[in-house]
Motif scaffolding. Structure first.
Motif, PDB file in Angstrom:
ATOM      1  N   ASP A  82       0.854  -1.176   0.000  1.00 56.07           N
ATOM      2  CA  ASP A  82       0.000   0.000   0.000  1.00 56.07           C
ATOM      3  C   ASP A  82       0.894   1.230   0.000  1.00 56.07           C
ATOM      4  O   ASP A  82       1.711   1.407   0.916  1.00 56.07           O
ATOM      5  CB  ASP A  82      -0.896   0.017   1.248  1.00 56.07           C
TER       6      ASP A  82
ATOM      7  N   VAL B  29      -0.569   7.327   1.599  1.00 56.97           N
ATOM      8  CA  VAL B  29      -1.738   8.063   1.116  1.00 56.97           C
ATOM      9  C   VAL B  29      -1.681   9.479   1.675  1.00 56.97           C
ATOM     10  O   VAL B  29      -1.680   9.674   2.894  1.00 56.97           O
ATOM     11  CB  VAL B  29      -3.052   7.380   1.548  1.00 56.97           C
TER      12      VAL B  29
ATOM     13  N   ASP C  96      -3.520  12.987   2.028  1.00 55.33           N
ATOM     14  CA  ASP C  96      -4.829  13.645   1.984  1.00 55.33           C
ATOM     15  C   ASP C  96      -4.604  15.142   1.768  1.00 55.33           C
ATOM     16  O   ASP C  96      -4.191  15.857   2.689  1.00 55.33           O
ATOM     17  CB  ASP C  96      -5.573  13.396   3.294  1.00 55.33           C
TER      18      ASP C  96
ATOM     19  N   GLU D  17       0.465  14.842   7.498  1.00 59.13           N
ATOM     20  CA  GLU D  17       0.416  14.666   6.042  1.00 59.13           C
ATOM     21  C   GLU D  17       1.693  15.157   5.389  1.00 59.13           C
ATOM     22  O   GLU D  17       2.211  14.540   4.452  1.00 59.13           O
ATOM     23  CB  GLU D  17      -0.790  15.401   5.458  1.00 59.13           C
TER      24      GLU D  17
ATOM     25  N   HIS E 198      -0.033   7.855  -3.157  1.00 59.06           N
ATOM     26  CA  HIS E 198      -1.403   8.151  -3.573  1.00 59.06           C
ATOM     27  C   HIS E 198      -1.773   9.548  -3.083  1.00 59.06           C
ATOM     28  O   HIS E 198      -1.321   9.976  -2.015  1.00 59.06           O
ATOM     29  CB  HIS E 198      -2.399   7.168  -2.938  1.00 59.06           C
TER      30      HIS E 198
ATOM     31  N   VAL F 221      -5.409  11.680  -2.267  1.00 56.30           N
ATOM     32  CA  VAL F 221      -6.868  11.634  -2.173  1.00 56.30           C
ATOM     33  C   VAL F 221      -7.366  13.036  -1.830  1.00 56.30           C
ATOM     34  O   VAL F 221      -6.597  13.913  -1.449  1.00 56.30           O
ATOM     35  CB  VAL F 221      -7.337  10.622  -1.105  1.00 56.30           C
TER      36      VAL F 221
ATOM     37  N   MET G 175      -6.203   1.951  -5.778  1.00 52.04           N
ATOM     38  CA  MET G 175      -6.980   2.561  -4.701  1.00 52.04           C
ATOM     39  C   MET G 175      -8.009   3.488  -5.319  1.00 52.04           C
ATOM     40  O   MET G 175      -7.664   4.422  -6.054  1.00 52.04           O
ATOM     41  CB  MET G 175      -6.059   3.344  -3.758  1.00 52.04           C
TER      42      MET G 175
ATOM     43  N   SER H 260      -8.357   7.807  -5.975  1.00 55.57           N
ATOM     44  CA  SER H 260      -7.020   8.365  -5.781  1.00 55.57           C
ATOM     45  C   SER H 260      -6.292   8.443  -7.114  1.00 55.57           C
ATOM     46  O   SER H 260      -6.673   7.794  -8.092  1.00 55.57           O
ATOM     47  CB  SER H 260      -6.210   7.504  -4.809  1.00 55.57           C
TER      48      SER H 260
END
Length: 329
Positions: free
Chosen positions: A4, A7, A9, A31, A46, A48, A234, A237
């Motif tokens: 994974d 990610v 945000d 983040e 990724h 999002v 995902m 994303s």
């Protein structure tokens, strides 16, 4: 090995930056920490809550599939004599290795002005306004998203965003383009016994790439240790990866990672679609690391290089090496 990706945000990070904003303004922001670590270690992550409407992404997916479903003789009308422009038929390497997907390139203004209109006219002589409008809107959103991400990356490096983002390099010599890729799941005598194909492993030579991919999977990244890891798709994303130019500009603080796609096979029944947006410099742009990123602990890693020269070396050395290696000190 499946993995994974980190990610990020974007709703938890600034959308704009004030003059001379300090890194301490976001001290403790998880983040930003994740973004910095992802850029240092994998060079992939990724994003999002990126602000690109889901309906536009779905329209781009459908438009891309409709375009690839055109007869081969029609698509071949859009073959151009210059590299990375227009249509490229799929190629199959020995035993399925170093294969290349079917693709359609829409070069930026600095390479082929109004490429979208030129290619669409060749594919649909009587016009296809819907495709043009979708592709144009998507390209515009990808450029805006790239601009936001590069500012966050600058901030994560501890740099004055207003100084460098507004510099000539990032304000006057920026370009971007879309490439649609279609990975056919078709058995061929030249493929490996299990039916898999592997696209040519490479780094991207630009600043960064924003990738939309469907849920088929197949994207792999080479780690610093040299092993390949699979990237899990995902939903909602985009995958972002850093290019050679950003590795050079960051004085190797951030990483441009080798990657490839493994696709097809007996268990996979569907073809794979991806749409990549490449955020790049114009050929005459000179890439030079900021002085703030050069010190005794991190001496200067690269000579100053024009992007056009990096492209030339990339072509000569091959995508597995990347054009930036030639400019190492």
């Amino acid at each position: 090995m499946a993995s994974d990706l980190p990610v990020i945000d974007l709703s938890l990070l600034p959308s704009t930056f004030a003059e001379k904003q300090n890194l301490s303004d976001l001290e403790g922001n998880n983040e930003l920490k994740k973004l910095r670590e992802a850029c240092q270690e994998l060079g992939f992550f990724h994003v999002v809550n990126h602000g690109v409407d889901k309906a536009l992404i779905e329209k781009m997916d459908c438009a891309s599939r409709d375009m690839f479903s055109l007869p081969e003789e029609v698509k071949k009308r859009a073959i151009f004599p210059i590299p990375s422009a227009g249509y490229s038929p799929p190629t199959l390497g020995a035993d399925g290795k170093d294969s290349m997907p079917e693709s359609m390139h829409f070069p930026g203004q600095s390479v082929l002005p109004n490429s979208l209109d030129q290619i669409c006219t060749k594919l649909w002589p009587h016009g296809n306004h819907q495709f043009r409008e979708i592709a144009h809107t998507y390209n515009s959103h990808m450029m805006s998203l790239s601009q936001r991400i590069i500012q966050l990356i600058m901030f994560g490096l501890g740099l004055d965003v207003s100084k460098y983002y507004k510099s000539d390099l990032f304000s006057s010599f920026i370009d971007g383009y879309v490439r649609m890729n279609y990975y056919l799941n078709r058995k061929d005598e030249k493929e490996s016994q299990n039916g898999y194909k592997t696209s040519m492993a490479h780094t991207d030579i630009g600043i960064l790439t924003i990738l939309y991919q469907d849920d088929i999977g197949g994207l792999q990244i080479r780690t610093k240790e040299g092993s390949w890891i699979n990237v899990k798709p995902m939903k909602k994303s985009f995958v972002v990866n850093l290019g050679d130019c950003l590795q050079m500009w960051s004085n190797c603080r951030y990483r441009s990672a080798e990657h490839r796609v493994v696709y097809g096979g007996l268990k996979q029944k569907q073809d794979r679609l991806s749409v990549a947006f490449f955020y790049i410099f114009e050929e005459k742009a000179e890439i030079k690391a900021p002085e703030e990123l050069i010190n005794e602990e991190n001496p200067k890693k690269y000579n100053v290089a024009k992007f056009g020269d990096i492209i030339e070396r990339y072509v000569q050395l091959g995508p597995k090496l990347g054009g930036s290696n030639y400019f190492l000190i």
